[in-house]
Scaffold this motif. Sequence first.
Motif, PDB file in Angstrom:
ATOM      1  N   LEU A   1      29.602  11.499 -51.822  1.00 12.86           N
ATOM      2  CA  LEU A   1      30.205  10.424 -52.157  1.00 12.86           C
ATOM      3  C   LEU A   1      29.461   8.815 -52.298  1.00 12.86           C
ATOM      4  CD1 LEU A   1      33.514  11.122 -49.703  1.00 12.86           C
ATOM      5  CD2 LEU A   1      32.884  11.348 -52.325  1.00 12.86           C
ATOM      6  N   ASP A   2      29.316   8.240 -53.193  1.00 16.62           N
ATOM      7  CA  ASP A   2      28.593   7.001 -53.282  1.00 16.62           C
ATOM      8  C   ASP A   2      28.998   6.087 -54.344  1.00 16.62           C
ATOM      9  OD1 ASP A   2      26.563   5.206 -52.698  1.00 16.62           O
ATOM     10  OD2 ASP A   2      25.233   5.879 -54.547  1.00 16.62           O
ATOM     11  N   ALA A   3      30.464   5.898 -54.459  1.00 14.91           N
ATOM     12  CA  ALA A   3      31.052   4.949 -55.320  1.00 14.91           C
ATOM     13  C   ALA A   3      31.329   3.597 -54.655  1.00 14.91           C
ATOM     14  CB  ALA A   3      32.490   5.584 -55.735  1.00 14.91           C
TER      15      ALA A   3
ATOM     16  N   LYS B   1      24.687  25.533 -54.853  1.00 11.98           N
ATOM     17  CA  LYS B   1      24.937  25.997 -56.316  1.00 11.98           C
ATOM     18  C   LYS B   1      25.534  24.931 -57.097  1.00 11.98           C
ATOM     19  CE  LYS B   1      24.572  30.839 -56.432  1.00 11.98           C
ATOM     20  NZ  LYS B   1      24.805  31.492 -54.891  1.00 11.98           N
ATOM     21  N   ASP B   2      26.847  24.594 -56.730  1.00 11.43           N
ATOM     22  CA  ASP B   2      27.708  23.588 -57.423  1.00 11.43           C
ATOM     23  C   ASP B   2      27.655  22.343 -56.543  1.00 11.43           C
ATOM     24  OD1 ASP B   2      28.546  25.395 -59.572  1.00 11.43           O
ATOM     25  OD2 ASP B   2      29.116  26.746 -57.883  1.00 11.43           O
ATOM     26  N   VAL B   3      27.230  21.104 -57.151  1.00  7.01           N
ATOM     27  CA  VAL B   3      27.205  20.000 -56.298  1.00  7.01           C
ATOM     28  C   VAL B   3      28.083  19.087 -57.211  1.00  7.01           C
ATOM     29  CG1 VAL B   3      25.273  20.366 -55.008  1.00  7.01           C
ATOM     30  CG2 VAL B   3      25.254  19.005 -57.159  1.00  7.01           C
ATOM     31  N   LEU B   4      28.750  17.733 -56.508  1.00  7.68           N
ATOM     32  CA  LEU B   4      29.287  16.755 -57.222  1.00  7.68           C
ATOM     33  C   LEU B   4      28.958  15.503 -56.493  1.00  7.68           C
ATOM     34  CD1 LEU B   4      31.789  15.748 -58.877  1.00  7.68           C
ATOM     35  CD2 LEU B   4      33.308  16.153 -56.967  1.00  7.68           C
ATOM     36  N   PHE B   5      28.801  14.498 -57.573  1.00  2.63           N
ATOM     37  CA  PHE B   5      28.171  13.216 -57.060  1.00  2.63           C
ATOM     38  C   PHE B   5      29.394  12.253 -57.530  1.00  2.63           C
ATOM     39  CE2 PHE B   5      24.163  15.517 -57.531  1.00  2.63           C
ATOM     40  CZ  PHE B   5      23.616  14.974 -56.543  1.00  2.63           C
ATOM     41  N   VAL B   6      29.848  11.541 -56.645  1.00  2.00           N
ATOM     42  CA  VAL B   6      31.070  10.533 -57.195  1.00  2.00           C
ATOM     43  C   VAL B   6      30.515   9.199 -57.052  1.00  2.00           C
ATOM     44  CG1 VAL B   6      33.414   9.458 -56.403  1.00  2.00           C
ATOM     45  CG2 VAL B   6      32.829  12.040 -56.112  1.00  2.00           C
ATOM     46  N   GLY B   7      30.287   8.695 -58.049  1.00  2.00           N
ATOM     47  CA  GLY B   7      29.394   7.357 -58.512  1.00  2.00           C
ATOM     48  C   GLY B   7      27.998   7.759 -58.909  1.00  2.00           C
TER      49      GLY B   7
ATOM     50  N   GLU C   1      33.932  27.219 -48.054  1.00  2.00           N
ATOM     51  CA  GLU C   1      34.223  27.282 -46.988  1.00  2.00           C
ATOM     52  C   GLU C   1      33.132  26.643 -46.021  1.00  2.00           C
ATOM     53  OE1 GLU C   1      34.919  31.509 -44.995  1.00  2.00           O
ATOM     54  OE2 GLU C   1      36.159  31.543 -46.673  1.00  2.00           O
ATOM     55  N   ASP C   2      31.648  26.911 -46.321  1.00  2.00           N
ATOM     56  CA  ASP C   2      30.550  26.050 -45.393  1.00  2.00           C
ATOM     57  C   ASP C   2      30.381  24.978 -46.195  1.00  2.00           C
ATOM     58  OD1 ASP C   2      29.520  27.495 -47.915  1.00  2.00           O
ATOM     59  OD2 ASP C   2      27.831  28.320 -46.909  1.00  2.00           O
ATOM     60  N   GLY C   3      30.981  24.429 -47.073  1.00  2.00           N
ATOM     61  CA  GLY C   3      30.673  23.253 -48.015  1.00  2.00           C
ATOM     62  C   GLY C   3      30.439  21.873 -46.947  1.00  2.00           C
ATOM     63  N   VAL C   4      29.515  21.061 -47.569  1.00  2.00           N
ATOM     64  CA  VAL C   4      29.378  19.562 -47.018  1.00  2.00           C
ATOM     65  C   VAL C   4      29.566  18.440 -47.742  1.00  2.00           C
ATOM     66  CG1 VAL C   4      27.486  18.368 -45.837  1.00  2.00           C
ATOM     67  CG2 VAL C   4      27.313  21.018 -45.934  1.00  2.00           C
ATOM     68  N   VAL C   5      30.271  17.374 -47.043  1.00  2.00           N
ATOM     69  CA  VAL C   5      30.517  16.345 -47.983  1.00  2.00           C
ATOM     70  C   VAL C   5      29.495  15.256 -47.126  1.00  2.00           C
ATOM     71  CG1 VAL C   5      32.438  15.692 -46.490  1.00  2.00           C
ATOM     72  CG2 VAL C   5      31.725  14.601 -48.681  1.00  2.00           C
ATOM     73  N   VAL C   6      28.878  14.544 -48.201  1.00  2.00           N
ATOM     74  CA  VAL C   6      27.864  13.315 -47.489  1.00  2.00           C
ATOM     75  C   VAL C   6      28.180  12.145 -48.245  1.00  2.00           C
ATOM     76  CG1 VAL C   6      26.133  14.225 -49.165  1.00  2.00           C
ATOM     77  CG2 VAL C   6      25.552  12.823 -47.234  1.00  2.00           C
ATOM     78  N   SER C   7      28.171  10.882 -47.267  1.00  2.00           N
ATOM     79  CA  SER C   7      28.652   9.911 -47.789  1.00  2.00           C
ATOM     80  C   SER C   7      27.867   8.596 -47.431  1.00  2.00           C
ATOM     81  CB  SER C   7      30.316   9.412 -47.390  1.00  2.00           C
ATOM     82  OG  SER C   7      30.826   8.299 -47.618  1.00  2.00           O
ATOM     83  N   ASN C   8      27.698   7.792 -48.520  1.00  2.00           N
ATOM     84  CA  ASN C   8      26.749   6.460 -48.238  1.00  2.00           C
ATOM     85  C   ASN C   8      27.770   5.506 -47.789  1.00  2.00           C
ATOM     86  OD1 ASN C   8      24.853   4.556 -48.153  1.00  2.00           O
ATOM     87  ND2 ASN C   8      25.088   4.063 -50.304  1.00  2.00           N
TER      88      ASN C   8
ATOM     89  N   ASP D   1      37.764   8.278 -62.804  1.00  2.00           N
ATOM     90  CA  ASP D   1      37.939   7.842 -61.328  1.00  2.00           C
ATOM     91  C   ASP D   1      37.606   9.030 -60.452  1.00  2.00           C
ATOM     92  OD1 ASP D   1      39.758   5.622 -59.698  1.00  2.00           O
ATOM     93  OD2 ASP D   1      39.482   7.591 -58.928  1.00  2.00           O
ATOM     94  N   GLY D   2      36.789   8.818 -59.611  1.00  2.00           N
ATOM     95  CA  GLY D   2      36.243   9.804 -58.600  1.00  2.00           C
ATOM     96  C   GLY D   2      37.503  10.678 -58.116  1.00  2.00           C
ATOM     97  N   ARG D   3      38.414   9.803 -57.427  1.00  2.00           N
ATOM     98  CA  ARG D   3      39.624  10.454 -56.808  1.00  2.00           C
ATOM     99  C   ARG D   3      40.443  11.650 -57.762  1.00  2.00           C
ATOM    100  NH1 ARG D   3      43.721   8.061 -52.368  1.00  2.00           N
ATOM    101  NH2 ARG D   3      44.867  10.007 -52.062  1.00  2.00           N
ATOM    102  N   ILE D   4      40.475  11.047 -58.746  1.00  2.00           N
ATOM    103  CA  ILE D   4      41.385  11.685 -60.127  1.00  2.00           C
ATOM    104  C   ILE D   4      40.545  13.021 -60.504  1.00  2.00           C
ATOM    105  CG2 ILE D   4      42.553  11.589 -62.187  1.00  2.00           C
ATOM    106  CD1 ILE D   4      43.502   9.655 -59.694  1.00  2.00           C
TER     107      ILE D   4
END
Lengths: 297, 201
Positions: free
Chosen positions: A156-158, A83-89, A183-190, A139-142
């Motif tokens: 994460l693709d910054a 439902k809720d996703v975040l793209f950094v970069g 709780e069941d969230g996923v982080v994916v990084s390039n 800034d993604g971190r902030i």
Amino acid sequence: MAFVFSSTSLVRSETSEKLLFEKNSLYQYISVVEDTVKKERYVRNQKRDYAQGGILVNAPDKLLFEFTQLVFISLAFLDREPKDVLFVGLGAGAMPKYFNKYYPDGMAEIAEIDPDMVSVARKYFFFKENERVKVHAEDGRIFIKRSKKKYDMIFLDAYQNDYIPFHLTTTEFLREVKSKLKEDGVVVSNITSPFRNKLFDSMVMTYREVFPHVYLFKGKKSANFVFVATAGSRKKDRDTIVARAEKVQELKKFDIDLPDIASRYAYSSEYAYEAAKVLTDDFAPVNLYRFQKSGAP
Amino acid sequence: MIYLAVFFCGAIVMSFEILGSRVLAPNFGSSVFVWGSLISVFLAGLSAGYYLGGRIADINPSARKLSLMLLVPGILLLTFPAYSGPLSDWIFMKDLGVRLSPLIAATILFLLPSIFLGIVSPYTAKLMICSVHTSGKTIGTLYALSTFGSIIGTLITSFYLITIAGVHMLIMGQGVLLVAIALPLYFMNLQCATPVSSSSK
């Protein structure tokens, strides 16, 4: 003979590339280039080097670059619809656009530091914002630290030119990311790793330090790795992921081959090199590590 | 010894500034506002230090007083890891906006040490001039040494130090260096009494 060959191919590649836009933004040099033969359009940060993103001009909704397809394996790690996703970069905006197409009810937020990159994605890469696709020029971190929301998936693709800014590689940052996952969230990084270098080793160890389970998916055509990490403590084996990928593929009818990506499943222990240094806010020589060979056997 | 102090203070200013970007990034990012804040705070500290240093130098300057003024940034840097984290977190929580947050943080963390490092240049100039009489040459040498120190500090930190040690360790190391310079200066018998000056007519 070889010389003649290479010089003609050089001429050809230069004439088939058309510069559509260039600018020195606050953060980087941005150029938009179109290959008029292949009908592809790229956004670059250096004169001639890796593209940050791109599209097929005649099929702008397709995911042109391999890493933009690989990251969607994260869907197979979630047992429900995101439902809720975040793209950094943001890059050319291909990933949020793709997400929005297949999950129109999902909410996609993007943290992109460079406002000019947002304009470029809009103008040249058919990226559109709407009430379900929102860009924050920050800034993604902030953005993550300040976010009050929890996400199903964080992409994460910054990149700054060809490296990840150090403060987006550290254990402290990944803990902040983890704290904003459901709780069941996923982080994916390039992670770009042209050869197995020290940065790759350290990134593997840093992700393993923070997340209970980390998985890797290797590019076939490109030097990209995709790291997937879950907030939950249950390990998912290859069969589970392949089965889930097949199910999601059938349900969504993606134009990418999710089960094929799933078949490249590797648990991070395969790549773990215990002697590699974990990156922290205090110590993260990312620029140097990219150019140093891995010490792993 | 004075020349050495000037060289190392020049090196530490720039090295500290480079490391400052790493100190700010976790809470304030690496936006152009962060860089702008960092650089302007260091320059503000230096210019205030130059001004103050010049004023103080006119009142009976001595190597011993210089030593005490070096101990201030020495101790500030030596204890930097103890307060930089909590202060940064506190400013982050206040959320004063993308420009003001890093500016306030940079001011709190870096202004005071850079003022004291700025004092060193005019103060040492005065000290040297009243013991030596070729003032132009002396001032020129001090300027050159200070800036040369800054170049070395910048290069060594960004090319090398940051890749082998942690940011906190390096800042504490700079504190140790400042204290190590301050100690011998304390016992040095170099001073100039204001009345001796011949230009008081």
